[in-house]
Design an enzyme around this catalytic site. Structure first.
Site, PDB file in Angstrom:
ATOM      1  N   PRO A 135       0.847  -1.214   0.000  1.00 20.30           N
ATOM      2  CA  PRO A 135       0.000   0.000   0.000  1.00 20.30           C
ATOM      3  C   PRO A 135       0.873   1.251   0.000  1.00 20.30           C
ATOM      4  CG  PRO A 135      -0.704  -1.564   1.699  1.00 20.30           C
ATOM      5  CD  PRO A 135       0.605  -2.056   1.176  1.00 20.30           C
ATOM      6  N   LEU A 136       0.605   2.139  -0.923  1.00 20.67           N
ATOM      7  CA  LEU A 136       1.414   3.352  -1.077  1.00 20.67           C
ATOM      8  C   LEU A 136       0.489   4.567  -1.057  1.00 20.67           C
ATOM      9  CD1 LEU A 136       3.599   2.043  -4.037  1.00 20.67           C
ATOM     10  CD2 LEU A 136       4.303   2.188  -1.650  1.00 20.67           C
ATOM     11  N   THR A 137       0.482   5.291   0.035  1.00 24.47           N
ATOM     12  CA  THR A 137      -0.377   6.469   0.151  1.00 24.47           C
ATOM     13  C   THR A 137       0.010   7.520  -0.886  1.00 24.47           C
ATOM     14  OG1 THR A 137      -0.675   6.051   2.502  1.00 24.47           O
ATOM     15  CG2 THR A 137      -1.187   8.256   1.724  1.00 24.47           C
ATOM     16  N   GLN A 139      -6.671  -1.379   3.109  1.00 26.81           N
ATOM     17  CA  GLN A 139      -5.906  -1.116   4.335  1.00 26.81           C
ATOM     18  C   GLN A 139      -6.596  -0.045   5.159  1.00 26.81           C
ATOM     19  OE1 GLN A 139      -2.029   1.136   4.679  1.00 26.81           O
ATOM     20  NE2 GLN A 139      -1.219  -0.909   5.029  1.00 26.81           N
ATOM     21  N   CYS A 153       2.542   3.296   9.456  1.00 21.39           N
ATOM     22  CA  CYS A 153       2.594   4.683   8.985  1.00 21.39           C
ATOM     23  C   CYS A 153       3.370   5.552   9.974  1.00 21.39           C
ATOM     24  CB  CYS A 153       1.184   5.225   8.803  1.00 21.39           C
ATOM     25  SG  CYS A 153       1.152   6.913   8.148  1.00 21.39           S
ATOM     26  N   LYS A 163       0.190  -4.916   8.758  1.00 19.80           N
ATOM     27  CA  LYS A 163       1.403  -4.274   8.223  1.00 19.80           C
ATOM     28  C   LYS A 163       2.044  -3.515   9.379  1.00 19.80           C
ATOM     29  CE  LYS A 163       4.228  -2.073   5.315  1.00 19.80           C
ATOM     30  NZ  LYS A 163       3.716  -1.071   4.384  1.00 19.80           N
TER      31      LYS A 163
END
Length: 419
Positions: free
Chosen positions: A236-238, A290, A321, A360
């Site tokens: 997952p890449l914000t 996510q 995060c 994660k």
């Protein structure tokens, strides 16, 4: 300092203004009557409201006029459907009046209609007449709709669902039931004994709520059906891992894709920008969402909503995060300092959903204090399907070298859970 200074020949400039050479100035005739009339509202507004700041003397000439709801056509009526809100709807239902005042179309062909055979904007489309009859009904090309169906985007929340969330009309029975059982367990057995007794309570909650009609048949059979080993996983890449980017990566052979980080609280509040993150393309054969949050009840409700209303294969809990917005609110990597809170969140998600739950996380918060190796065995015992370890601490963010040796140590204690 004088308010005005001599800048160039025949010109005066106020403080903060740059002079312009006369040869570059275009002289225009000004209608003094119209200019005076246009300035009146700004002057009246300035009398009733005290302004501050360096631009307080500047009139808001370019401020757009707010649109009234009565001037806008109801979304449902625009596509030829019956309004579900009824008399309480604040938008207009008068199609003829709307079309009379509507601005001219931008062209004669609607790109959405040409591609998919149906326009989701209906009469509100800027190319509306390309798919609208003389009686203001919508044209649908059923053959093209069926042909393009496999390429459609899934998990698109309707306006009605968004309104239900905003008005707190959506129910979350599984999350609420498990929350009651958890609190009862803590009260009866104390904080120390609660962890040992909660696993049985979680199983009971899942058995009691498995009959709920909200979960689809596909999702009831979903948990444990995916083998994550040996597959490539697009992390997952914000702000990067959006749907178009994931589609490109699928063409390059990635197996598992996941949405950008979605804030759990914003989802159950019905925020459109957050609900948009749940979208899935038909080409994403193994897809997850996510979630990030710091409260078990909020994350559980968001997970239950996603499980019941979206086509997903797994739901991932974000504990990696590092940004201050998430960390200072107790979410993201801040959860690594609270193992008991992590347990409650993970168990709530397991009780409230029927799909796989994954996690994660990072090595820890501080660079020299690793905690991941302590959490990995617990994740496996709680029932998580997959763990993803970022080999840096929160303090290291993204720029430092990842600790691959420590990742190997965590892999050795992962037991049956893929890591």
């Amino acid at each position: 300092m004088a308010a005005e200074t001599q800048a160039t020949e025949g010109q005066t400039t106020s403080k903060g203004e740059a002079p312009i050479k006369p040869e570059y100035i275009i002289q225009r005739e000004v209608n003094k009557a119209a200019a005076t009339e246009a300035a009146l509202p700004a002057e009246e507004e300035s009398k009733g409201e005290k302004k501050s700041g360096q631009n307080k003397k500047r009139a808001a000439k370019n401020k757009p006029k707010p649109r009234q709801n009565a001037e806008r056509l109801c979304r449902s009526v625009a596509i030829g459907e019956k309004c579900t809100i009824g008399a309480a709807c604040k938008s207009s239902h008068d199609v003829a009046a709307f079309m009379e005042k509507k601005e001219p179309d931008l062209g004669s062909q609607c790109p959405i209609f040409d591609e998919f055979g149906k326009c989701v904007f209906g009469l509100r489309c800027r190319y509306a007449m390309a798919h609208t009859t003389a009686e203001f009904t919508q044209v649908v090309d059923n053959e093209k709709v069926q042909k393009t169906q496999p390429n459609q985007v899934l998990n698109q929340m309707s306006r009605d669902m968004q309104i239900r969330l905003r008005k707190h009309q959506e129910k979350f029975p599984r999350t609420q039931e498990f929350d009651v059982q958890w609190q009862a367990s803590m009260k009866d057995n104390g904080a120390q004994a609660g962890s040992a007794n909660t696993e049985e309570s979680a199983r009971d909650a899942q058995d009691d709520t498995a009959k709920t009609e909200q979960a689809s048949k596909r999702q009831r059979k979903a948990r444990g059906r995916i083998d994550y080993r040996g597959k490539t996983y697009l992390a997952p890449l914000t702000t990067v891992g959006n749907l178009p980017f994931r589609r490109v990566c699928k063409e390059f052979g990635v197996n598992i894709t996941c949405s950008e980080m979605a804030i759990a609280g914003n989802i159950i509040q019905g925020q459109g920008s957050e609900l948009a993150l749940l979208k899935r393309h038909a080409s994403e054969d193994i897809f997850g969402v996510q979630l990030a949050g710091n409260r078990a009840d909020i994350v559980g409700k968001a997970a239950e909503f996603v499980s019941n209303n979206c086509d997903v294969d797994f739901i991932d809990l974000n504990m990696g995060c590092p940004i201050d917005m998430a960390f200072n609110n107790g979410g993201g990597s801040a959860l690594l300092a609270h193992p008991r809170k992590i347990e409650r969140i993970v168990r709530t998600m397991l009780a409230a959903t029927d799909c796989d739950i994954t996690v994660k996380f990072r090595t820890g918060i501080s660079r020299d204090v690793n905690v991941a190796h302590k959490l990995v065995p617990q994740f496996a015992s709680w029932g998580t399907a997959l763990g993803t370890l970022h080999g840096r601490s929160r303090q290291q963010r993204y720029t430092k070298v990842a600790d691959w040796d420590y990742i190997g140590e965590c892999q050795n204690v992962a037991e049956t859970m893929p890591l």
